[in-house]
Design an enzyme around this catalytic site. Structure first.
Site, short mmCIF file in Angstrom:
data_model
loop_
_atom_site.label_atom_id
_atom_site.label_comp_id
_atom_site.label_asym_id
_atom_site.label_seq_id
_atom_site.Cartn_x
_atom_site.Cartn_y
_atom_site.Cartn_z
CG ASP A 279 -0.11 -0.60 3.92
OD1 ASP A 279 -0.49 0.43 4.50
OD2 ASP A 279 0.58 -1.47 4.46
CD GLN B 127 2.16 0.66 11.94
OE1 GLN B 127 1.95 1.76 12.45
NE2 GLN B 127 2.76 0.53 10.77
NE ARG C 191 3.88 -7.88 12.72
CZ ARG C 191 3.59 -6.71 12.13
NH1 ARG C 191 4.34 -6.26 11.14
NH2 ARG C 191 2.56 -5.99 12.53
C1 S3P Z 1 1.57 -2.46 9.37
C2 S3P Z 1 0.30 -2.08 9.71
C3 S3P Z 1 -0.46 -1.05 8.98
C4 S3P Z 1 0.16 -0.76 7.63
C5 S3P Z 1 1.66 -0.63 7.69
C6 S3P Z 1 2.28 -1.91 8.22
C7 S3P Z 1 2.24 -3.50 10.18
O1 S3P Z 1 -0.44 0.15 9.71
O2 S3P Z 1 -0.40 0.41 7.07
O3 S3P Z 1 2.18 -0.36 6.41
O4 S3P Z 1 3.27 -4.04 9.73
O5 S3P Z 1 1.76 -3.80 11.28
P1 S3P Z 1 -1.57 0.50 10.82
O6 S3P Z 1 -1.40 -0.46 11.94
O7 S3P Z 1 -1.29 1.90 11.23
O8 S3P Z 1 -2.87 0.34 10.11
#
Ligand code: S3P
Length: 746
Positions: A627, A481, A338
């Site tokens: 994670d 995400q 980000r």
């Molecule tokens: C993340 C969100 C998570 C996570 C990924 C990083 C992020 O995924 O598993 O390693 O940086 O927004 P999901 O949004 O698919 O849960």
């Protein structure tokens, strides 16, 4: 008639190989295959009597013929290794003979001209002619330098055309493989473009730079003072002038095309120097430097992999050990991504510290560099992003490759859906299997035009120039995400864009947007942005990644006698599920020195070993530890009693199907466990060593390294190269802290 299948049987021999042109390449091909004894005889043809004599004396061929016609009668394979401009003459001669069923091939370094010549003299491309090009050479030349291992681990490109006979192609392919070459097939035009760019243009530049400096007498002095840079750059100007003269004439069109592209870039650089445009210069130089580093890394990895004779980086984890000392794991992956995205869209220069120098975060940097953002670093975790503002991105020159990184692809899709230009997003084999409809579908509802590959998987093709309209989206799954993707699209969409999540997920996007001065409204599970504001550059300090710290939290908990401090770990409440779950299991974790840096809470985590017990993992903690489950399964395997996980079906669509892949590995070690559609049941107890597969999933590879602390035998973990996506120095830090894991062979 050549029987290709007979090649599979070592005893079955082909009759005759004829090699026309006994130079370094022809001689090495002949000698190598003669040593392999695939043919009853290897016959050489050369205009030069001296070369013919030497070829026999040196054992390059069995015998030589002066006459091409006599040599080729009843031959099985004819290899043309004459200079590229002589090819047409030799082909014309061959066209006048009866070649029977012989397979014809060549080694010319440009292919379009050879194919054109063959079509002209034979009245069409002969089906049994397989054009080829070994990318190998040496400073030496002539048959005296013939080296049967010259092609080992070198690329050989075959350029069959539509009418090429499959059997002939297979035979030529197999002959090169017998010599240890790495064979690829390519279209003729593509080959010529690639070689023009990667080989012919650099030679042209080296020749012309030396000549240009040398022919001005006042410049002769330069050679006296020429330092390493000049010598390195011009080494290839020492190559054979006649050969290169031939190559440029043979590959004229492709060379001219790439030369024109290069001239435009050179002119742009000249203008930048002229107008003192330091920003432009820095952009070119930083992009070039990174591209080169990336290239050397690929080569290094290939060399390593070659040495292992396969594509597998194996970790060998020995049983036993305990953890001690202080460890600072690398920067947070989510925050690192980000920082580049928002830094690029901001006005002004953003300085980032503690940036994760892992492949995933580097993929995001590369994507923004491709879109014209000047980004310096990373150097020891420092990155400087010269923001271009919300409307300053430029189209990338080609598809944007995001490697293994799902976060890059999903967040970028929201941003790119709102740009005035088209984009294509691609990724590696693992990313190419991951679901993208979760972002494509809501973005389409906002007016985006996005195509996915089959079944909603990458690549994503995003059409630019669409007017997006803000909307409210009730997210069907708890995904940071998806939330972040829509909020980023919302920076450009007319009106307001908001998301409601079914359970709390990481809120780094919301926090960081505010850090860049962009208003975000958060009420309960709903986050809302409105377009029309701007981002202002800021300073970002990235805390250590709790997802990487998790391996040490579990390791120190399960290895008796451990006492370790993990420094400066991000403890954003949307990320601390792993600490809560481990504490529920009885872990001894204390948070020391709690503070806030750049809008994110951090602490030092002290972990001492403890007797863990199995629990029913509360479902509301699942998204907050999403994670960390692979390593939490290892904790469960070491706990007394049963651990049950439910409501975690998202684990099946991560970098691998983490429920199945972990269950497979744990079962191999002798852990009692049973995968369920949305989780797993694990009964803790003693377990042994064994061979497990991470399926390219970084977190699985690291989790099994941790499991070794309590295994009774060693664990061999396959397919570990992707650990570099999130935790580049995992082996170093793990070994330093007391986990007995290392790359096999080291
Ligand atoms: C993340 C969100 C998570 C996570 C990924 C990083 C992020 O995924 O598993 O390693 O940086 O927004 P999901 O949004 O698919 O849960």
């Amino acid at each position: 008639m050549v029987d290709v299948t007979s090649l599979q049987q070592p005893s079955a021999k082909l009759r005759r190989l004829v090699v026309v042109g006994l130079g370094l390449i022809g001689g090495s091909f002949a000698k190598g295959l003669r040593e392999k004894a695939l043919f009853e005889e290897v016959v050489g043809v050369d205009r030069d009597p001296q070369s013919r004599r030497l070829a026999v004396e040196l054992g390059v061929v069995d015998r030589c013929e002066e006459s091409l016609e006599v040599a080729c009668r009843d031959a099985d394979v004819i290899q043309l290794a004459v200079p590229i401009l002589a090819m047409e003459k030799v082909l014309a001669e061959l066209a006048g003979y009866d070649l029977g069923n012989a397979v014809l091939t060549d080694v010319g370094s440009a292919k379009g001209n050879v194919v054109r010549a063959a079509k002209a003299v034979f009245g069409g491309m002969p089906a049994r002619f397989v054009p080829g090009h070994p990318i190998a050479g040496s400073e030496q030349s002539g048959v005296e330098a013939a080296n049967p291992t010259l092609f080992r681990r070198h690329k050989v490109i075959l350029t069959p055309v539509d009418s090429t006979d499959d059997e002939a192609l297979m035979l030529v392919d197999r002959l090169w493989r017998e010599l240890g070459a790495d064979v690829e097939h390519m279209e003729v035009e593509h080959h010529d473009e690639v070689l023009a760019a990667t080989s012919h243009l650099p030679h042209l530049l080296a020749f012309t730079l030396v000549d240009s400096l040398a022919k001005r007498s006042e410049n002769l002095e330069i050679f006296r003072y020429a330092a390493g840079g000049f010598r390195d750059f011009t080494r290839i100007a020492g190559s054979d002038p006649v050969m290169w003269h031939d190559i440029f004439l043979a590959n004229r069109e492709a060379v001219l095309r790439i030369l024109d592209v290069f001239r435009d870039d050179l002119d742009a650089l000249r203008d930048a120097v002229d107008s003192r445009d330091g920003h432009q210069l820095l952009g070119v130089f930083t992009r070039a430097r990174v591209a080169r580093e990336h290239f050397s890394k690929i080569l290094a990895r290939r060399a390593y992999v070659d040495a292992m004779h396969n594509n597998d980086l194996i970790y060998l984890a020995q049983p036993g050990g305990r953890l001690s000392g202080r460890v600072r794991v690398p920067g947070d992956k989510s925050i690192s991504h980000r920082s580049i995205m928002l830094g690029s869209l901001a006005e002004g220069t953003t300085e980032v510290e503690g940036f994760l120098e892992g492949e995933d975060a580097l993929a995001t940097i590369q994507a923004f560099r491709d879109m014209g953002v000047v980004i310096e670093g990373p150097h020891h975790g420092r990155v400087t992003v010269h923001g271009v503002g919300l409307h300053g991105l430029k189209p990338a020159p080609g598809p944007i490759y995001l490697g293994n990184s799902g976060t890059s692809m999903r967040l970028l899709s929201g941003l790119l859906a709102a740009q005035p230009f088209d984009s294509v997003l691609t990724g590696d084999a693992s990313l190419s299997k991951r679901p993208m409809n979760r972002v494509a579908k809501p973005l389409r509802e906002m007016g985006a035009v996005i195509e996915t590959g089959p079944e909603g998987r990458p690549p994503l093709t995003i059409k630019g120039g669409q007017k997006l309209t803000g909307m409210h989206y009730d997210m069907p799954m708890a995904s940071a995400q998806v939330k972040s993707c829509l909020l980023l699209a919302g920076l450009y969409a007319a009106g307001e864009t908001s998301t409601t999540e079914p359970a709390p997920t990481r809120d780094h996007t919301e926090r960081m947007l505010r850090g860049f001065g962009y208003p975000v409204e958060v009420q309960g599970a709903t986050a809302k942005v409105e377009s029309g504001h701007k981002l202002t550059a800021t300073h970002i300090e990235v805390p250590a990644d709790i997802s990487s710290a998790a391996f040490f939290l579990v390791a120190a908990s399960i290895a008796e006698g451990s006492d370790i401090v993990l420094e400066h770990v991000g403890i954003n409440p949307t990320r601390t599920g792993v600490i809560d779950i481990l504490k529920l299991m009885g872990a001894d974790i204390t948070l020391e020195n709690q503070r806030e840096v750049g809008g994110e809470p951090v602490a030092d985590l002290r972990v001492r070993s403890a007797k863990l017990k199995g629990i029913d993992i509360p479902e509301d903690l699942v998204p907050l530890a999403i994670d960390e489950f692979p390593v939490l399964f290892v904790a469960a395997a070491n706990a007394e009693g049963r651990t049950v996980l439910r409501g975690a079906e998202e684990l099946r669509v991560k970098e691998s199907d983490r429920i199945q892949v972990m269950a497979d590995g744990l079962l191999t070690l002798g852990v009692k466990c049973e995968p369920t559609p949305d989780g797993i049941i694990i009964d803790g107890g003693a377990y042994g060593g064994g061979e497990v597969w991470s399926h390219g999933d970084h977190r699985i590879a690291m989790s099994f390294s941790v499991a070794s602390l309590r295994a009774s035998g060693s664990i061999r973990i396959h397919d570990c190269a992707n650990v570099a996506t999130s935790f580049p120095d995992f082996l170093g830090l793990a070994a330093g802290a007391g986990i007995r894991v290392a790359a096999e062979g080291n």
